[in-house]
Design a protein around this motif. Structure first.
Motif, PDB file in Angstrom:
ATOM      1  N   LEU A  59       6.386  13.037  18.517  1.00  0.00           N
ATOM      2  CA  LEU A  59       7.046  11.991  19.043  1.00  0.00           C
ATOM      3  C   LEU A  59       7.521  10.902  18.383  1.00  0.00           C
ATOM      4  O   LEU A  59       8.741  10.137  18.505  1.00  0.00           O
ATOM      5  CB  LEU A  59       6.026  11.425  20.296  1.00  0.00           C
ATOM      6  N   ALA A  60       6.704  10.658  17.093  1.00  0.00           N
ATOM      7  CA  ALA A  60       7.165   9.567  16.349  1.00  0.00           C
ATOM      8  C   ALA A  60       8.395  10.229  15.496  1.00  0.00           C
ATOM      9  O   ALA A  60       9.133   9.163  14.993  1.00  0.00           O
ATOM     10  CB  ALA A  60       5.926   9.475  15.239  1.00  0.00           C
ATOM     11  N   LEU A  61       8.264  11.265  15.165  1.00  0.00           N
ATOM     12  CA  LEU A  61       9.392  11.815  14.527  1.00  0.00           C
ATOM     13  C   LEU A  61      10.624  11.770  15.156  1.00  0.00           C
ATOM     14  O   LEU A  61      11.744  11.538  14.512  1.00  0.00           O
ATOM     15  CB  LEU A  61       9.296  13.360  14.061  1.00  0.00           C
ATOM     16  N   GLY A  62      10.817  11.689  16.606  1.00  0.00           N
ATOM     17  CA  GLY A  62      12.031  11.804  17.247  1.00  0.00           C
ATOM     18  C   GLY A  62      12.173  10.394  17.807  1.00  0.00           C
ATOM     19  O   GLY A  62      13.450   9.872  17.946  1.00  0.00           O
ATOM     20  N   THR A  63      11.484   9.488  17.799  1.00  0.00           N
ATOM     21  CA  THR A  63      11.474   8.028  18.143  1.00  0.00           C
ATOM     22  C   THR A  63      11.496   7.015  17.158  1.00  0.00           C
ATOM     23  O   THR A  63      11.950   5.774  17.547  1.00  0.00           O
ATOM     24  CB  THR A  63      10.475   7.567  19.402  1.00  0.00           C
ATOM     25  N   GLN A  64      11.003   7.376  16.140  1.00  0.00           N
ATOM     26  CA  GLN A  64      11.090   6.646  15.071  1.00  0.00           C
ATOM     27  C   GLN A  64      11.122   7.205  13.682  1.00  0.00           C
ATOM     28  O   GLN A  64      10.681   7.168  12.558  1.00  0.00           O
ATOM     29  CB  GLN A  64       9.512   6.142  14.425  1.00  0.00           C
ATOM     30  N   PRO A  65      12.534   7.880  13.747  1.00  0.00           N
ATOM     31  CA  PRO A  65      12.860   8.683  12.532  1.00  0.00           C
ATOM     32  C   PRO A  65      13.021   7.886  11.170  1.00  0.00           C
ATOM     33  O   PRO A  65      12.905   8.718  10.199  1.00  0.00           O
ATOM     34  CB  PRO A  65      14.279   9.341  13.144  1.00  0.00           C
ATOM     35  N   SER A  66      13.498   6.790  11.140  1.00  0.00           N
ATOM     36  CA  SER A  66      13.365   6.141   9.931  1.00  0.00           C
ATOM     37  C   SER A  66      12.233   5.947   9.078  1.00  0.00           C
ATOM     38  O   SER A  66      12.210   5.386   8.008  1.00  0.00           O
ATOM     39  CB  SER A  66      14.283   4.745   9.888  1.00  0.00           C
ATOM     40  N   ARG A  67      11.035   5.821   9.841  1.00  0.00           N
ATOM     41  CA  ARG A  67       9.951   5.640   9.338  1.00  0.00           C
ATOM     42  C   ARG A  67       9.059   6.782   8.314  1.00  0.00           C
ATOM     43  O   ARG A  67       8.439   6.697   7.550  1.00  0.00           O
ATOM     44  CB  ARG A  67       8.937   5.172  10.222  1.00  0.00           C
ATOM     45  N   TRP A  68       9.622   7.976   8.684  1.00  0.00           N
ATOM     46  CA  TRP A  68       8.942   9.131   8.329  1.00  0.00           C
ATOM     47  C   TRP A  68       9.528  10.011   7.436  1.00  0.00           C
ATOM     48  O   TRP A  68      10.904  10.619   7.833  1.00  0.00           O
ATOM     49  CB  TRP A  68       8.125   9.923   9.454  1.00  0.00           C
ATOM     50  N   ALA A  69       9.144  10.356   6.108  1.00  0.00           N
ATOM     51  CA  ALA A  69       9.655  11.505   5.264  1.00  0.00           C
ATOM     52  C   ALA A  69       9.264  12.777   5.613  1.00  0.00           C
ATOM     53  O   ALA A  69       9.951  13.855   5.101  1.00  0.00           O
ATOM     54  CB  ALA A  69       9.295  11.000   3.896  1.00  0.00           C
ATOM     55  N   ALA A  70       8.222  13.009   6.469  1.00  0.00           N
ATOM     56  CA  ALA A  70       8.008  14.234   6.782  1.00  0.00           C
ATOM     57  C   ALA A  70       6.816  14.241   8.068  1.00  0.00           C
ATOM     58  O   ALA A  70       6.124  12.930   8.255  1.00  0.00           O
ATOM     59  CB  ALA A  70       7.265  15.009   5.712  1.00  0.00           C
ATOM     60  N   GLY A  71       6.664  15.359   8.922  1.00  0.00           N
ATOM     61  CA  GLY A  71       5.607  15.207  10.018  1.00  0.00           C
ATOM     62  C   GLY A  71       4.779  16.539   9.988  1.00  0.00           C
ATOM     63  O   GLY A  71       5.227  17.424   9.840  1.00  0.00           O
ATOM     64  N   VAL A  72       3.496  16.523  10.351  1.00  0.00           N
ATOM     65  CA  VAL A  72       2.621  17.468  10.341  1.00  0.00           C
ATOM     66  C   VAL A  72       2.061  17.414  11.876  1.00  0.00           C
ATOM     67  O   VAL A  72       1.577  16.317  12.036  1.00  0.00           O
ATOM     68  CB  VAL A  72       1.680  17.639   9.544  1.00  0.00           C
TER      69      VAL A  72
ATOM     70  N   LEU B 205       0.868  -1.139   0.022  1.00  0.00           N
ATOM     71  CA  LEU B 205      -0.054   0.043   0.007  1.00  0.00           C
ATOM     72  C   LEU B 205       0.767   1.245   0.027  1.00  0.00           C
ATOM     73  O   LEU B 205       0.522   2.379  -0.765  1.00  0.00           O
ATOM     74  CB  LEU B 205      -0.977   0.032   1.282  1.00  0.00           C
ATOM     75  N   SER B 206       1.903   1.228   0.667  1.00  0.00           N
ATOM     76  CA  SER B 206       2.603   2.483   1.020  1.00  0.00           C
ATOM     77  C   SER B 206       4.362   2.361   0.432  1.00  0.00           C
ATOM     78  O   SER B 206       4.816   1.334   0.853  1.00  0.00           O
ATOM     79  CB  SER B 206       2.741   2.823   2.811  1.00  0.00           C
ATOM     80  N   ASP B 207       4.536   3.497  -0.026  1.00  0.00           N
ATOM     81  CA  ASP B 207       5.972   3.818  -0.422  1.00  0.00           C
ATOM     82  C   ASP B 207       6.784   3.914   0.866  1.00  0.00           C
ATOM     83  O   ASP B 207       6.599   5.256   1.402  1.00  0.00           O
ATOM     84  CB  ASP B 207       6.046   4.818  -1.249  1.00  0.00           C
ATOM     85  N   PRO B 208       7.570   3.181   1.359  1.00  0.00           N
ATOM     86  CA  PRO B 208       8.238   3.523   2.631  1.00  0.00           C
ATOM     87  C   PRO B 208       9.225   4.713   2.692  1.00  0.00           C
ATOM     88  O   PRO B 208       9.551   5.353   3.870  1.00  0.00           O
ATOM     89  CB  PRO B 208       9.049   2.351   2.675  1.00  0.00           C
ATOM     90  N   ALA B 209       9.505   5.410   1.475  1.00  0.00           N
ATOM     91  CA  ALA B 209      10.135   6.627   1.309  1.00  0.00           C
ATOM     92  C   ALA B 209       9.346   7.893   1.226  1.00  0.00           C
ATOM     93  O   ALA B 209       9.819   8.822   1.252  1.00  0.00           O
ATOM     94  CB  ALA B 209      11.303   6.510   0.282  1.00  0.00           C
ATOM     95  N   LYS B 210       8.011   7.551   1.260  1.00  0.00           N
ATOM     96  CA  LYS B 210       7.061   8.728   1.181  1.00  0.00           C
ATOM     97  C   LYS B 210       5.987   8.540   2.195  1.00  0.00           C
ATOM     98  O   LYS B 210       4.745   8.734   1.760  1.00  0.00           O
ATOM     99  CB  LYS B 210       6.593   8.667  -0.433  1.00  0.00           C
ATOM    100  N   CYS B 211       6.210   8.444   3.458  1.00  0.00           N
ATOM    101  CA  CYS B 211       5.410   8.095   4.558  1.00  0.00           C
ATOM    102  C   CYS B 211       5.288   9.466   5.295  1.00  0.00           C
ATOM    103  O   CYS B 211       6.337   9.710   5.704  1.00  0.00           O
ATOM    104  CB  CYS B 211       5.506   7.057   5.339  1.00  0.00           C
ATOM    105  N   VAL B 212       4.110   9.878   5.593  1.00  0.00           N
ATOM    106  CA  VAL B 212       4.123  11.284   6.461  1.00  0.00           C
ATOM    107  C   VAL B 212       3.190  10.856   7.553  1.00  0.00           C
ATOM    108  O   VAL B 212       1.978  10.157   7.672  1.00  0.00           O
ATOM    109  CB  VAL B 212       3.360  12.336   5.616  1.00  0.00           C
ATOM    110  N   VAL B 213       3.724  11.369   8.891  1.00  0.00           N
ATOM    111  CA  VAL B 213       3.051  11.251  10.051  1.00  0.00           C
ATOM    112  C   VAL B 213       2.253  12.447  10.569  1.00  0.00           C
ATOM    113  O   VAL B 213       2.725  13.370  10.255  1.00  0.00           O
ATOM    114  CB  VAL B 213       3.771  10.554  11.233  1.00  0.00           C
ATOM    115  N   ASN B 214       0.936  12.360  10.757  1.00  0.00           N
ATOM    116  CA  ASN B 214       0.258  13.738  10.991  1.00  0.00           C
ATOM    117  C   ASN B 214      -0.805  13.610  11.849  1.00  0.00           C
ATOM    118  O   ASN B 214      -1.527  12.428  12.106  1.00  0.00           O
ATOM    119  CB  ASN B 214      -0.432  13.784   9.598  1.00  0.00           C
TER     120      ASN B 214
END
Length: 616
Positions: free
Chosen positions: A484-497, A464-473
């Motif tokens: 919290l996700a951007l800081g503890t799971q940095p390899s998962r997210w290409a951007a955060g809102v 479903l998801s491109d691992p290089a283009k996942c945004v947490v929002n």
């Protein structure tokens, strides 16, 4: 293209438009501009006098509807909107909560239901000080109003022109329900130290002595829904969680007895009385969808009030037995409908203007995680190509809430922009039982993100998801989880809102409203002084130096829930690093009731994500 100044922080880019295609641009904006309306609330003794809220003016405001003449009029007109209102039992007055620019701090005012020239709102209970609302019950001879401040909770009653404070406590409490004959009042309290699992007390209004108490013990909350609508009937409808999920019981306060109602439905329920008090209108929630039932208290017969799969956004029973309710699904916009006793179902209220364009349906995903099976709702853009898609993982607020199969102009905009949307009902969400909701106690944030990670893995592994283009929002608690996700799971997210987030939990605790401090003490196991290590481990600012993805933060100047100072602390830390980040600051509270502002913020968010992923 313009930019918005935000102190010393890099300003968010405000795009002139999201889409080059004029039709696509008009469609996403039309979903927000389309007028929406709440289920009307009618005066108990004058059911032709109705109050509802609508965004028909472009701002959410209070409206009066006289059913006898079919006259509608806008009652409030404030720059940042008005959301909380109710009619007096006799239908003569409209009460609404008057705060300052969305800060939620203020008082109840009232004005005549029938507008007269020169009439102005007046403070409804003039000798009660301002504060955050903690319940309101309006009777014919008694008014009870709850107020919360930094000093705790105070409950007042006004009888015969005199106001009396009948309860105060440093911890969270509120007005719950007033009996039809106004002899009893039920309050919710957390004197045992856990506002997330409150207890109930019933007081006699002739002196405010205690008549009855009910508490189910540690980790088992009770919520008073409402007393029977019949004079002299002192049965109180209550939500309990004795069997690990929210269920119903009827507490006969006068007789000192209770009856647990076993409805044999999965998921959880809430309910209200039919006008004759012989039945209940039950709203049932299960796996992101809700439905309506009638429960006969004499025969224990449960019958469906047939509605399509989707979300019930409010419901009530008129004196003639007609059920009025709001319904929507992810694909179809909300409508306020009426179902008569013969089964005829029709639109009750049609707001002026064009109906919102539809969107895409959601499908269910069930993913095994370390804490059990996680339910997520998944949407794909119309005409999306085969193969992995850029995906926004949209995390709901609360945390005690849940994503549902409901219409969302916000979700639809991400779909139009080419993103798949995954909404995760992580541990902490409601509707999946008490254990699931309470699993975050002692370790909030990090627990939910374990579920988000499991769903992220599933989305990538299934294609479903491109691992290089996942945004947490997300916004509010969802904004907190995003940072919290951007800081503890940095390899998962290409951007955060992150909208109106908790970013620095210790500073947030210092500045937030007392009701939320009480909530946080119950959630974390104490205050920051009591359990400093837990607050440190669960705070996004602890991990700010590990963030690698571009970050967008949006915040309101007057937000009492996620105050601005703690967000600035986080941005100050980001500013010391060579990391792309943007900030949008607006003049309101915990979100905006102004449609133009909502559209602006949505455009900022989606455009930021497209740029961060190299898609624009």
């Amino acid at each position: 293209m313009s930019t918005q100044s935000a102190n010393q922080y890099p300003p968010a880019v405000v795009p002139d438009r999201l889409f080059d295609d004029a039709e696509a641009e008009a469609r996403w904006r039309a979903r927000f501009h389309a007028p929406r309306i709440s289920v009307p609330e009618w005066a108990r003794d004058a059911p032709e006098a109705n109050v509802y809220v609508s965004n028909a003016s472009g701002v959410w405001e209070v409206y009066a509807w006289n059913r006898a003449t079919d006259e509608h009029r806008r009652v409030t007109d404030r720059p940042n909107g008005t959301l909380h209102a109710t009619p007096s039992p006799d239908g003569e007055w409209i009460w609404w909560f008057d705060d300052t620019d969305g800060d939620e701090f203020g008082s109840w005012v009232r004005e005549p239901f029938a507008a007269t020239e020169g009439s102005k709102p007046e403070k409804a209970v003039p000798d009660v000080h301002d504060g955050y609302p903690a319940g309101l019950e309006i009777g014919t001879r008694l008014v009870a109003v709850g107020v919360s401040t930094d000093d705790g909770s105070e409950l007042f009653a006004r009888i015969g022109g005199e106001t009396r404070r009948f309860y105060s406590h440093p911890d969270d409490a509120g007005i719950a329900s007033l009996s039809r004959d106004e002899s009893l009042i039920a309050i919710s309290h957390s004197e045992h130290g856990d506002s997330r699992h409150p207890a109930l007390r019933v007081l006699a209004t002739d002196g405010f002595g205690t008549v009855a108490e009910k508490w189910d013990g540690e980790g088992k909350g009770l919520s008073a829904l409402e007393f029977s609508p019949l004079p002299g009937d002192q049965r109180l409808l209550v939500l309990h969680e004795r069997r690990g999920r929210e269920e119903l019981l009827v507490w006969d306060v006068r007789a000192g007895t209770e009856t647990e109602l076993e409805l044999d439905l999965p998921g959880e329920v809430v309910a209200g009385w039919y006008p004759d008090a012989r039945a209940l209108l039950v709203v049932h929630f299960h796996e992101g969808r809700s439905s309506l039932y009638r429960y006969d208290l004499e025969t224990a017969d449960l019958s469906s009030v047939d509605t399509p799969a989707g979300r019930i956004g409010g419901a009530g029973v008129r004196p003639d037995g007609t059920v009025e309710y709001s319904w929507s699904s992810a694909a179809e916009p909300a409508a306020v409908r009426a179902r008569t006793t013969d089964g005829t179902d029709s639109i009750l209220l049609e707001p002026p203007g064009e109906r919102a364009p539809g969107s895409e349906p959601v499908t269910d995903a069930f993913v095994e995680g370390v804490g059990g099976r996680i339910h997520a709702l998944v949407s794909r853009p119309s005409g999306a190509p085969e193969g992995p898609l850029p995906t926004v993982f949209s995390l709901h607020g609360g945390p005690h809430a849940a994503d549902e199969d409901r219409f969302s102009a916000y979700r639809a905009t991400w779909l139009d922009a080419g993103f798949a949307v995954v909404e995760v009902n992580y541990r902490g969400s409601t509707g999946y039982g008490s254990a699931w909701r309470d699993a975050i106690e002692g370790r909030p944030g990090l627990t939910e993100l374990e579920d988000v990670a499991a769903v992220h893995d599933w989305a990538v592994q299934t294609g479903l998801s491109d691992p290089a283009k996942c945004v947490v929002n997300g916004a509010s608690w969802g904004g907190y989880l995003s940072l919290l996700a951007l800081g503890t799971q940095p390899s998962r997210w290409a951007a955060g809102v992150a909208g109106v987030p908790v970013a620095d939990y210790v500073a947030a605790y210092e500045d937030e409203m007392e009701q939320l401090r009480s909530f946080d003490r119950a959630l974390f196991g104490g205050s920051p002084e009591d359990v400093p290590a837990v607050y440190r481990e669960c705070s996004p600012i602890t991990y700010v130096d590990a963030v690698t993805a571009p970050v967008l933060v949006l915040a309101g100047d007057n937000d009492p829930r996620c105050p601005i100072r703690q967000i600035e602390n986080y941005l100050d830390r980001l500013g010391g690093r060579d990391l792309h980040h943007e900030f949008y600051r607006y003049d309101a509270g915990h979100g905006s009731l102004v449609i133009a502002e909502t559209i602006k913020q949505t455009a900022i968010e989606v455009h930021f994500a497209l740029r961060a992923l190299g898609l624009r």
